[in-house]
Scaffold this motif. Structure first.
Motif, short mmCIF file in Angstrom:
data_model
loop_
_atom_site.label_atom_id
_atom_site.label_comp_id
_atom_site.label_asym_id
_atom_site.label_seq_id
_atom_site.Cartn_x
_atom_site.Cartn_y
_atom_site.Cartn_z
N ALA A 1 0.84 -1.22 0.00
CA ALA A 1 0.00 0.00 0.00
C ALA A 1 0.86 1.25 0.00
N ASN A 2 1.94 1.22 0.78
CA ASN A 2 2.86 2.37 0.80
C ASN A 2 3.52 2.57 -0.56
N THR B 1 3.85 5.74 -3.23
CA THR B 1 5.13 6.21 -3.78
C THR B 1 5.06 6.27 -5.31
N LEU B 2 4.46 5.22 -5.86
CA LEU B 2 4.34 5.13 -7.31
C LEU B 2 3.48 6.25 -7.86
N LYS B 3 2.40 6.51 -7.14
CA LYS B 3 1.49 7.59 -7.55
C LYS B 3 2.24 8.92 -7.57
N GLN B 4 3.07 9.11 -6.54
CA GLN B 4 3.87 10.33 -6.44
C GLN B 4 4.87 10.42 -7.60
N LYS B 5 5.47 9.25 -7.91
CA LYS B 5 6.45 9.20 -8.99
C LYS B 5 5.80 9.56 -10.33
N ASN C 1 12.81 -2.21 -11.06
CA ASN C 1 13.70 -2.72 -10.00
C ASN C 1 12.95 -2.90 -8.69
N ASP C 2 12.13 -1.88 -8.35
CA ASP C 2 11.33 -1.96 -7.11
C ASP C 2 10.42 -3.18 -7.15
#
Lengths: 109, 188
Positions: free
Chosen positions: A75-76, A80-84, B87-88
């Protein structure tokens, strides 16, 4: 005439014939190879290779690959992905207006 | 007799080598891309249009060259961003595998992303290649090639945008297509 050709063929040293065949075979391999090296396909292959290297998992040390994953970790990461993704703006970066006739000051087609 | 044979062999080699050289040189010619574009688009310019193009051409070539470099840098940045995301994801996949949890959705997402990244690379390379070709035409003698190249670049830019949207959409959809299933599996 036909007899002359046969004589010439008979007179050809087997070693020379084999060497000639080897040279011609080598050339036939070399032709497509050189053409490939000079082709845009090879340039693209090199670029894809660079892209693959970028995406290849170089997980030595910089990534945690051992600890157990919890639901909260995923979920975190979603956040992060959304922010990216906010740094990505396809419409602005690849804008059709950049090369429109109007922008370039060219006469309309 | 021996000299004749050697001469024949040399002649055969030269005959083989000539098309190699010609073929090798002709493949990447940017001129031929633009000439083909003119032919495909059946482009003809009126005298007025030609004058307008020739007048603007040199200044635009510098602009297009800059645009090509900027686009290449942007694509590199995109590939870098998506590469680090892969990579993640691979790290997650390894961690899931270690704890015996199925992470095949991540594998599928990575595969799709890699395919989309290849598509982005190819369309970006084609587009910037065309821009560079347009930026190096002879403005006075090839105004048709210049205009046809711009039209071609527009179509390629559209394809590039489509590729970029495709990969972005994969990540926008990732919560529903990938992460939610894994969260459910981990919470069970």
């Amino acid at each position: 005439m036909h007899g002359d050709i046969e004589k010439k063929i008979e007179g050809l040293h087997p070693g020379t014939a084999i060497a000639g065949a080897v040279v011609i075979s080598f050339m036939m391999v070399l032709i497509p190879f050189i053409m490939f090296l000079h082709s845009s396909a090879y340039v693209t292959v090199k670029q894809i290779k660079i892209g693959s290297q970028l995406s290849a998992a170089n997980l030595n040390g910089s990534y945690d690959v051992t600890s157990p994953v919890n639901a909260i970790d995923i979920a975190n990461y979603e956040a992060t992905l959304k922010q990216k993704l906010t740094t990505i703006n396809n419409n602005a970066d690849f804008n059709q207006n950049d090369i429109s006739n109007q922008t370039l000051g060219l006469p309309a087609n | 007799m021996k000299i004749q044979r050697i001469a024949l062999l040399v002649l055969a080699l030269v005959t083989i080598m000539l098309p190699i050289e010609a073929g090798a040189q002709s493949v990447p010619a940017s001129d031929s891309i633009l000439s083909k574009a003119v032919s495909d688009q059946q482009l003809t310019l009126s005298a007025d249009s030609k004058t307008a193009v020739v007048t603007r051409c040199v200044a635009l070539q510098a602009q297009l060259s800059q645009l090509s470099s900027k686009t290449a840098a942007t694509i590199h940045l995109y590939l870098d961003t998506y590469g680090s995301t892969i990579n993640d994801l691979q790290a997650f996949e390894l961690r899931l595998a270690r704890q015996g949890v199925d992470g095949s959705e991540i594998d599928l997402l990575i595969g799709k992303m890699q395919g989309a990244m290849d598509s982005l690379t190819i369309s970006g390379s084609t587009y910037t290649g065309t821009l560079n070709a347009v930026a190096s035409v002879d403005c006075v003698n090839q105004p048709e090639e210049f205009v046809a190249g711009i039209v071609l670049a527009r179509a390629q830019l559209s394809q590039l945008q489509k590729s970029a949207n495709q990969i972005e959409q994969l990540l926008i959809d990732a919560p529903s297509s990938t992460f939610n299933q894994i969260i459910k599996r981990l919470s069970a």
